[in-house]
Design a protein around this motif. Structure first.
Motif, PDB file in Angstrom:
ATOM      1  N   ALA A 189      -1.555  -9.060 -16.924  1.00  0.00           N
ATOM      2  CA  ALA A 189      -2.306  -9.411 -15.944  1.00  0.00           C
ATOM      3  C   ALA A 189      -3.668  -8.885 -15.610  1.00  0.00           C
ATOM      4  O   ALA A 189      -3.803  -7.674 -16.180  1.00  0.00           O
ATOM      5  CB  ALA A 189      -1.328  -8.825 -14.524  1.00  0.00           C
ATOM      6  N   LEU A 190      -4.527  -9.365 -14.834  1.00  0.00           N
ATOM      7  CA  LEU A 190      -5.903  -9.073 -14.654  1.00  0.00           C
ATOM      8  C   LEU A 190      -5.758  -7.943 -13.353  1.00  0.00           C
ATOM      9  O   LEU A 190      -5.243  -8.387 -12.325  1.00  0.00           O
ATOM     10  CB  LEU A 190      -6.807 -10.173 -14.192  1.00  0.00           C
ATOM     11  N   TYR A 191      -6.254  -6.660 -13.588  1.00  0.00           N
ATOM     12  CA  TYR A 191      -6.343  -5.793 -12.614  1.00  0.00           C
ATOM     13  C   TYR A 191      -7.490  -5.430 -12.075  1.00  0.00           C
ATOM     14  O   TYR A 191      -8.651  -5.529 -12.867  1.00  0.00           O
ATOM     15  CB  TYR A 191      -5.623  -4.385 -13.123  1.00  0.00           C
ATOM     16  N   TYR A 192      -7.659  -5.228 -10.814  1.00  0.00           N
ATOM     17  CA  TYR A 192      -8.716  -4.577 -10.052  1.00  0.00           C
ATOM     18  C   TYR A 192      -8.601  -3.622  -9.070  1.00  0.00           C
ATOM     19  O   TYR A 192      -7.392  -3.305  -8.621  1.00  0.00           O
ATOM     20  CB  TYR A 192      -9.216  -5.912  -9.275  1.00  0.00           C
ATOM     21  N   VAL A 193      -9.722  -2.535  -8.782  1.00  0.00           N
ATOM     22  CA  VAL A 193      -9.662  -1.736  -7.976  1.00  0.00           C
ATOM     23  C   VAL A 193     -10.514  -1.948  -6.678  1.00  0.00           C
ATOM     24  O   VAL A 193     -11.413  -2.313  -6.805  1.00  0.00           O
ATOM     25  CB  VAL A 193      -9.738  -0.220  -8.283  1.00  0.00           C
ATOM     26  N   ASN A 194     -10.105  -1.779  -5.366  1.00  0.00           N
ATOM     27  CA  ASN A 194     -10.594  -2.052  -4.080  1.00  0.00           C
ATOM     28  C   ASN A 194     -11.802  -1.018  -4.232  1.00  0.00           C
ATOM     29  O   ASN A 194     -11.507   0.148  -4.023  1.00  0.00           O
ATOM     30  CB  ASN A 194      -9.726  -2.172  -3.048  1.00  0.00           C
TER      31      ASN A 194
ATOM     32  N   TYR B 246      -2.982  -9.187  -0.985  1.00  0.00           N
ATOM     33  CA  TYR B 246      -3.861  -8.190  -0.492  1.00  0.00           C
ATOM     34  C   TYR B 246      -4.977  -8.127  -1.590  1.00  0.00           C
ATOM     35  O   TYR B 246      -5.824  -6.952  -1.382  1.00  0.00           O
ATOM     36  CB  TYR B 246      -3.330  -7.018  -0.468  1.00  0.00           C
ATOM     37  N   LEU B 247      -5.343  -8.777  -2.576  1.00  0.00           N
ATOM     38  CA  LEU B 247      -6.402  -8.807  -3.504  1.00  0.00           C
ATOM     39  C   LEU B 247      -7.776  -8.702  -2.722  1.00  0.00           C
ATOM     40  O   LEU B 247      -7.781  -9.772  -1.804  1.00  0.00           O
ATOM     41  CB  LEU B 247      -6.380  -9.686  -4.498  1.00  0.00           C
ATOM     42  N   PRO B 248      -8.482  -7.866  -2.850  1.00  0.00           N
ATOM     43  CA  PRO B 248      -9.910  -7.812  -2.056  1.00  0.00           C
ATOM     44  C   PRO B 248     -10.676  -8.845  -2.474  1.00  0.00           C
ATOM     45  O   PRO B 248     -10.608  -9.569  -3.710  1.00  0.00           O
ATOM     46  CB  PRO B 248     -10.576  -6.259  -2.420  1.00  0.00           C
ATOM     47  N   ASN B 249     -11.701  -9.316  -1.710  1.00  0.00           N
ATOM     48  CA  ASN B 249     -12.596 -10.164  -1.992  1.00  0.00           C
ATOM     49  C   ASN B 249     -13.454  -9.812  -3.347  1.00  0.00           C
ATOM     50  O   ASN B 249     -13.529  -8.707  -3.355  1.00  0.00           O
ATOM     51  CB  ASN B 249     -13.536 -10.546  -0.807  1.00  0.00           C
ATOM     52  N   PRO B 250     -14.070 -10.636  -3.880  1.00  0.00           N
ATOM     53  CA  PRO B 250     -14.746 -10.414  -5.172  1.00  0.00           C
ATOM     54  C   PRO B 250     -15.652  -9.427  -5.099  1.00  0.00           C
ATOM     55  O   PRO B 250     -16.001  -8.417  -5.923  1.00  0.00           O
ATOM     56  CB  PRO B 250     -15.489 -11.627  -5.611  1.00  0.00           C
TER      57      PRO B 250
END
Length: 68
Positions: free
Chosen positions: A2-7, A25-29
């Motif tokens: 999975a692709l992961y991101y931090v806010n 709840y994934l933040p906007n780009p």
């Protein structure tokens, strides 16, 4: 995998949450930093700690890494 991101924006308690693609709840780009493609949230959280000192997994999409 999975692709992961931090806010980029911290929560009220100071945490920067790690999310994976598909999370409601994934933040906007413009408010997230790409961390990578991983089998679990653990390496994503470790990488996020290179950006922010206070990091936590999202309760909804990275529960195994959710601590606060």
């Amino acid at each position: 995998m999975a692709l992961y991101y931090v806010n980029r924006n911290q929560q009220q308690n100071g945490d920067h949450e790690v999310h994976k693609t598909g999370c409601v709840y994934l933040p906007n780009p413009e408010n997230r930093i790409y961390l990578g493609d991983y089998d679990s949230c653990y390496p994503a959280v470790q990488k996020a700690k290179g950006y922010f000192s206070q990091v936590d997994g999202c309760y909804y999409c990275a529960y195994a890494c959710h601590t606060s």
